[in-house]
Design a protein around this motif. Structure first.
Motif, PDB file in Angstrom:
ATOM      1  N   TRP A  21      66.379  85.924  26.123  1.00  0.00           N
ATOM      2  CA  TRP A  21      67.213  86.743  25.225  1.00  0.00           C
ATOM      3  C   TRP A  21      66.580  88.110  25.007  1.00  0.00           C
ATOM      4  O   TRP A  21      67.278  89.137  24.963  1.00  0.00           O
ATOM      5  CB  TRP A  21      67.381  86.016  23.891  1.00  0.00           C
ATOM      6  N   GLN A  22      65.258  88.161  24.873  1.00  0.00           N
ATOM      7  CA  GLN A  22      64.567  89.421  24.618  1.00  0.00           C
ATOM      8  C   GLN A  22      64.748  90.394  25.778  1.00  0.00           C
ATOM      9  O   GLN A  22      64.933  91.598  25.564  1.00  0.00           O
ATOM     10  CB  GLN A  22      63.076  89.152  24.389  1.00  0.00           C
ATOM     11  N   ALA A  23      64.684  89.873  27.000  1.00  0.00           N
ATOM     12  CA  ALA A  23      64.838  90.735  28.171  1.00  0.00           C
ATOM     13  C   ALA A  23      66.237  91.326  28.225  1.00  0.00           C
ATOM     14  O   ALA A  23      66.411  92.509  28.541  1.00  0.00           O
ATOM     15  CB  ALA A  23      64.528  89.946  29.447  1.00  0.00           C
ATOM     16  N   VAL A  57      60.704  94.937  36.018  1.00  0.00           N
ATOM     17  CA  VAL A  57      61.263  93.955  36.943  1.00  0.00           C
ATOM     18  C   VAL A  57      61.997  92.825  36.218  1.00  0.00           C
ATOM     19  O   VAL A  57      62.176  91.746  36.784  1.00  0.00           O
ATOM     20  CB  VAL A  57      60.165  93.367  37.866  1.00  0.00           C
ATOM     21  N   ALA A  58      62.447  93.054  34.991  1.00  0.00           N
ATOM     22  CA  ALA A  58      63.024  91.963  34.207  1.00  0.00           C
ATOM     23  C   ALA A  58      64.250  91.354  34.882  1.00  0.00           C
ATOM     24  O   ALA A  58      64.339  90.133  35.052  1.00  0.00           O
ATOM     25  CB  ALA A  58      63.374  92.450  32.806  1.00  0.00           C
ATOM     26  N   ALA A  59      65.225  92.194  35.261  1.00  0.00           N
ATOM     27  CA  ALA A  59      66.437  91.669  35.882  1.00  0.00           C
ATOM     28  C   ALA A  59      66.123  91.013  37.228  1.00  0.00           C
ATOM     29  O   ALA A  59      66.647  89.944  37.560  1.00  0.00           O
ATOM     30  CB  ALA A  59      67.465  92.785  36.058  1.00  0.00           C
ATOM     31  N   LYS A  60      65.242  91.641  38.008  1.00  0.00           N
ATOM     32  CA  LYS A  60      64.846  91.078  39.302  1.00  0.00           C
ATOM     33  C   LYS A  60      64.154  89.738  39.120  1.00  0.00           C
ATOM     34  O   LYS A  60      64.420  88.776  39.857  1.00  0.00           O
ATOM     35  CB  LYS A  60      63.910  92.060  40.015  1.00  0.00           C
ATOM     36  N   GLN A 263      70.863  82.560  32.403  1.00  0.00           N
ATOM     37  CA  GLN A 263      71.752  83.718  32.475  1.00  0.00           C
ATOM     38  C   GLN A 263      72.494  83.912  31.155  1.00  0.00           C
ATOM     39  O   GLN A 263      72.663  85.050  30.681  1.00  0.00           O
ATOM     40  CB  GLN A 263      72.754  83.537  33.613  1.00  0.00           C
ATOM     41  N   GLU A 264      72.921  82.836  30.545  1.00  0.00           N
ATOM     42  CA  GLU A 264      73.628  82.933  29.275  1.00  0.00           C
ATOM     43  C   GLU A 264      72.719  83.474  28.178  1.00  0.00           C
ATOM     44  O   GLU A 264      73.163  84.246  27.312  1.00  0.00           O
ATOM     45  CB  GLU A 264      74.188  81.567  28.893  1.00  0.00           C
ATOM     46  N   ALA A 265      71.442  83.100  28.200  1.00  0.00           N
ATOM     47  CA  ALA A 265      70.493  83.648  27.229  1.00  0.00           C
ATOM     48  C   ALA A 265      70.327  85.151  27.427  1.00  0.00           C
ATOM     49  O   ALA A 265      70.294  85.924  26.450  1.00  0.00           O
ATOM     50  CB  ALA A 265      69.144  82.945  27.359  1.00  0.00           C
ATOM     51  N   PHE A 266      70.223  85.577  28.667  1.00  0.00           N
ATOM     52  CA  PHE A 266      70.106  86.996  28.991  1.00  0.00           C
ATOM     53  C   PHE A 266      71.351  87.763  28.534  1.00  0.00           C
ATOM     54  O   PHE A 266      71.248  88.826  27.911  1.00  0.00           O
ATOM     55  CB  PHE A 266      69.904  87.154  30.495  1.00  0.00           C
ATOM     56  N   ASP A 267      72.511  87.198  28.817  1.00  0.00           N
ATOM     57  CA  ASP A 267      73.764  87.863  28.451  1.00  0.00           C
ATOM     58  C   ASP A 267      73.938  87.935  26.930  1.00  0.00           C
ATOM     59  O   ASP A 267      74.469  88.927  26.409  1.00  0.00           O
ATOM     60  CB  ASP A 267      74.948  87.139  29.083  1.00  0.00           C
ATOM     61  N   LEU A 268      73.490  86.906  26.215  1.00  0.00           N
ATOM     62  CA  LEU A 268      73.545  86.951  24.755  1.00  0.00           C
ATOM     63  C   LEU A 268      72.661  88.089  24.234  1.00  0.00           C
ATOM     64  O   LEU A 268      73.047  88.807  23.299  1.00  0.00           O
ATOM     65  CB  LEU A 268      73.098  85.615  24.163  1.00  0.00           C
TER      66      LEU A 268
END
Length: 286
Positions: A21-23, A57-60, A263-268
């Motif tokens: 989530w932080q990223a 490089v977070a998304a990568k 992915q859902e954590a990232f999107d949130l």
């Protein structure tokens, strides 16, 4: 856009997979808000997210981890008990994903960013490594369910000692990985790590949101939590801004079978960053 403080420091709390989530939050919020801290502190998986974010490089790394995990079907392979192989796949998968995500040039970029401090826990000498794990988690669970403090006190009272290590002391990617495994050391999933001949455990056992690694002159501080607290606990802290996910992050800390949940954590985190930009800290303190 609401007015936002200029944060001199940022704290990345631990929380396993919830830290993704932080990223996501940082990817959206950093540029429009001019977030450029001089100092960053992280514990456990929060330290990993900080490394990923400030090496660029977070998304990568998220995409790489999802690809590495795509063939993993279990969080524990009990049959390996009889084959002399690790029961838990987490260390091998994490190491593989990190090495595929980050190279020496990324490490040099990380050195040019904010000073990044990683919190480790030293267990009391009288407990040994195994006893320290049991004692640490008993303290953690007792405080979590009795008082749910932002910053626990019980581990320090029974003899746990904090140790802070700067990432820029790491000479190569292998040493970065070793440090991140040390701050995330939660046996039996991550076997006990030894540094300087003595065991270290998950930094979150001392403080899951390591504000103690930030000195008084390095405020104001933005603290990125990964689980939810009553709103009243987040407010009224001079020099610190605590924010939390707008809802519980829907993946367990050590689930390495759920790339979609990551992915859902990232999107949130991305969506919550938009709320933060529009509504200020209060938007993520409810």
């Amino acid at each position: 856009m609401r007015d936002h403080a200029s944060y001199d420091s940022v704290v990345f709390a631990g929380g396993g997979n919830r830290c993704i989530w932080q990223a996501g939050f940082w990817e959206v919020a950093a540029e429009p808000l001019g977030l450029s801290p001089r100092v960053v502190a992280g514990a456990s998986a929060g330290a990993t997210m900080a490394v990923m974010v400030f090496s660029g490089v977070a998304a990568k790394s998220l995409a790489t981890l999802q690809r590495v995990l795509s063939g993993n079907t279990k969080n524990a392979y009990l049959g390996n008990l009889f084959k002399g192989r690790p029961v838990f796949p987490h260390v091998a998968l994490f190491t593989r994903a990190m090495k595929a995500s980050m190279d020496q040039a990324d490490l040099e970029r990380l050195r040019q960013g904010p000073e990044l401090r990683v919190l480790l826990s030293r267990p009391p000498a009288w407990t040994g490594a195994t006893g320290g794990v049991l004692l640490g988690f008993l303290c953690y669970l007792a405080e979590k369910y009795l008082t749910a403090p932002l910053h626990p006190k019980l581990p320090g009272k029974v003899g746990f000692r904090p140790e802070v290590v700067r990432v820029d002391t790491c000479r190569n990617i292998d040493e970065v990985i070793d440090l991140l495994l040390a701050t995330s050391c939660t046996p039996p999933v991550v076997p006990v790590v030894y540094r300087d001949g003595a065991p270290v455990l998950d930094g979150g056992l001392i403080d899951n949101a390591p504000v103690a690694a930030i000195r008084p002159g390095e405020a104001p501080t933005l603290v990125l939590l990964t689980r939810r607290y009553p709103p009243a606990k987040l407010q009224g802290h001079p020099g610190r801004t605590y924010i939390q996910p707008s809802r519980p992050v829907g993946i367990s800390k050590w689930d390495y079978t759920n790339p979609q949940g990551m992915q859902e954590a990232f999107d949130l985190g991305r969506r919550d960053a938009e709320c933060f930009i529009a509504g200020g800290p209060a938007a993520l303190q409810v």
